[in-house]
Enzyme design. Structure first.
Site, PDB file in Angstrom:
ATOM      1  N   LYS A 284      57.942  34.146  57.464  1.00 44.57           N
ATOM      2  CA  LYS A 284      58.057  34.424  58.886  1.00 44.57           C
ATOM      3  C   LYS A 284      58.742  35.774  59.093  1.00 44.57           C
ATOM      4  CE  LYS A 284      58.451  29.591  60.352  1.00 44.57           C
ATOM      5  NZ  LYS A 284      57.255  29.529  61.226  1.00 44.57           N
ATOM      6  N   ARG A 358      50.688  20.798  58.960  1.00 45.98           N
ATOM      7  CA  ARG A 358      49.448  20.022  58.930  1.00 45.98           C
ATOM      8  C   ARG A 358      49.154  19.491  57.529  1.00 45.98           C
ATOM      9  NH1 ARG A 358      46.195  25.049  61.230  1.00 45.98           N
ATOM     10  NH2 ARG A 358      48.259  25.220  62.195  1.00 45.98           N
TER      11      ARG A 358
END
Length: 510
Positions: A284, A358
């Site tokens: 990130k 996910r």
């Protein structure tokens, strides 16, 4: 935890640090006027019926969450009156809605940080209102000071409001007692979820989270199973292992099972539990890491909901799955371009290691599907795209069944958790086609929240009703507190899940 009692005491003779009353904006017939809400009659009488005028002089308007303080009238044993805004006055023959009561009680409880006891004289027309005020007060009184010196915020060195007395409550009425007991169970567990979200990741890693779940399960008669690294390898949980492979804190899959001998339905709740998300190899950018301890909010919500359901003794079987991992970059971390074989047997090409939620959810969803529950609901801080779509206070709901999606939405709105139904457009599925694997973990950039939902749908067993709650926006409040919502972890989705379990137990959900 703040104590709560139902009280039939008269307001003037009650000993407390403050008495809380409600005020509202007048309806069309008296537009612009400040209205003293029901419940405060004794206080208004002590001001010779001029309380509204006094409050208006002090600047009160009745706006939602507005708090105005004034000295208690002569003869009262409480030194302070705290008037809190309820928003618009309800139309004739109707009452204030539950969420207005929750927010007002929460704002008052926050304001009374440091007080030992407060009497709440807000409008109570029935037991449901008592439950709403109780919820708001108990959630508003929340404070996370575990890492402050001496367990208190050094800026004010005040503890949360210690006791709430609900005036107008009926302590011998079964409905009122049940409403308050429900509020206590739900808010205590929701506040536990907030604590987990707020705990720094050096103290809350997968093994530590699993230990918290084990302790709570033992206390409340919930069956628990924890799959560690070896068990995950043996079981072939490639998604969870892939995401957690880069960290020294190894992943866990926790299964919590609450069963009722009278249950006719079985629900499964699945929570994303990334105890810290650096993004992995797809690191990130600066400024996006600081709050990533909150990436386990979905697992915290599922855990809290299961315990609350057990405490309430609901006649429904509920299984919770906590998919716990820490997403870190290292020589053993999954790389963009790697292919993972999931628990379902399906292969996934990892195009972005920051789309990790996910992957852990996919394994847990398939494990949940093997038990053939009547419905599965997963909860996750899954995508920034959902925040772009719905902002920071509303979560998105996707489902493989329109009626179930509507039912989840109605349950969320009923308990005061803003949510919005979102579609799963089939044309977006093609963007996740992979030349190497069965599916990629990324698709089209536009509609990224919907793409994530489509990915998860691939791992729900055939014929099983499923909904996905993307709570990325409301799970962690980076702004100032409001109503009963604090800064930091919010416990979003706990009340929705509990309500779904209640509706299922009553036979009112599918």
């Amino acid at each position: 935890m703040t104590a709560l009692t139902l009280s039939t005491a008269a307001a003037p003779g009650l000993r407390a640090d403050a008495i809380v009353i409600g005020v509202a904006k007048g309806t069309a017939s008296r537009s612009g006027d400040l209205v003293v809400a029901p419940g405060a009659e004794a206080v208004d009488k002590a001001y010779d019926g001029k309380l509204a005028g006094v409050l208006e002089t002090l600047g009160a308007s009745g706006a939602e969450g507005e708090v105005t303080k004034l000295p208690a009238p002569s003869g009262f044993k409480t030194p302070l009156v705290l008037a809190v805004g309820l928003g618009p006055e309800p139309e004739k023959d109707s009452s204030f809605d539950a969420e207005a009561l929750r927010r007002a009680a929460g704002a008052a409880a926050r304001t009374l940080h440091g007080a030992k006891k407060a009497a709440f004289a807000l409008p109570l027309t029935d037991a449901a209102d008592a439950g709403a005020v109780a919820e708001g007060a108990l959630l508003g009184a929340y404070s996370f000071d575990a890492y402050k010196e001496n367990g208190k915020d050094p800026k004010n060195a005040k503890a949360p409001l210690a006791e709430v007395a609900l005036l107008g409550g009926k302590p011998r009425d079964k409905a009122y007692k049940a409403a308050v007991e429900r509020a206590l169970a739900v808010t205590e567990e929701l506040n536990r979820a907030r604590d987990l979200v707020n705990t720094p990741p050096n103290d809350l890693y997968p093994e530590a989270f699993a230990a918290v779940a084990q302790a709570a399960a033992k206390e409340h008669g919930i069956k628990v199973q924890v799959l560690d690294g070896k068990a995950l390898v043996k079981g072939g949980y490639g998604g969870i292992l892939g995401v957690g492979g880069g960290s020294e804190a190894k992943p866990r899959l926790v299964k919590l099972s609450y069963t009722s001998s009278k249950a006719k339905k079985h629900l499964a709740f699945v929570g994303k539990g990334i105890t810290y998300d650096s993004g992995g190899i797809s690191l990130k950018p600066a400024g996006h890491n600081e709050t990533m301890k909150c990436d386990m909010s979905g697992a915290a919500a599922v855990f809290a909901a299961i315990v609350a359901v057990a405490r309430l003794g609901l006649e429904v079987n509920v299984t919770g799955w906590l998919a716990l991992a820490e997403n870190m970059p290292s020589g053993s971390a999954v790389r963009p371009g790697d292919v993972l074989r999931m628990y379902s047997g399906k292969t996934v090409e990892v195009l972005n290691t920051d789309a990790e939620g996910r992957l852990v959810l996919a394994d847990a969803l398939w494990a949940a599907s093997e038990e053939k529950p009547d419905a599965i609901v997963d909860v996750a801080t899954l995508t920034g795209a959902m925040m772009l779509a719905l902002g920071s206070r509303t979560f998105g709901i996707m489902a493989n069944d329109d009626a179930f999606r509507s039912a989840v939405h109605e349950a969320a709105e009923e308990v005061g958790e803003p949510a919005w139904p979102m579609p799963l457009p089939d044309h977006l599925r093609k963007g996740m086609d992979s030349p190497t694997a069965d599916i990629a973990n990324m698709g089209e950039r536009m509609g990224g929240g919907l793409v994530a939902g489509l990915f998860l749908r691939e791992f729900v067993g055939e014929g099983i009703t499923w909904a996905h709650l993307d709570i990325a926006g409301p799970a962690f409040n980076e702004g100032g507190p409001f109503g009963y919502t604090p800064k930091g972890g919010t416990g979003t989705a706990v009340r929705t899940l509990v309500r779904l379990a209640e509706l299922t137990a009553a036979g009112d959900l599918g």
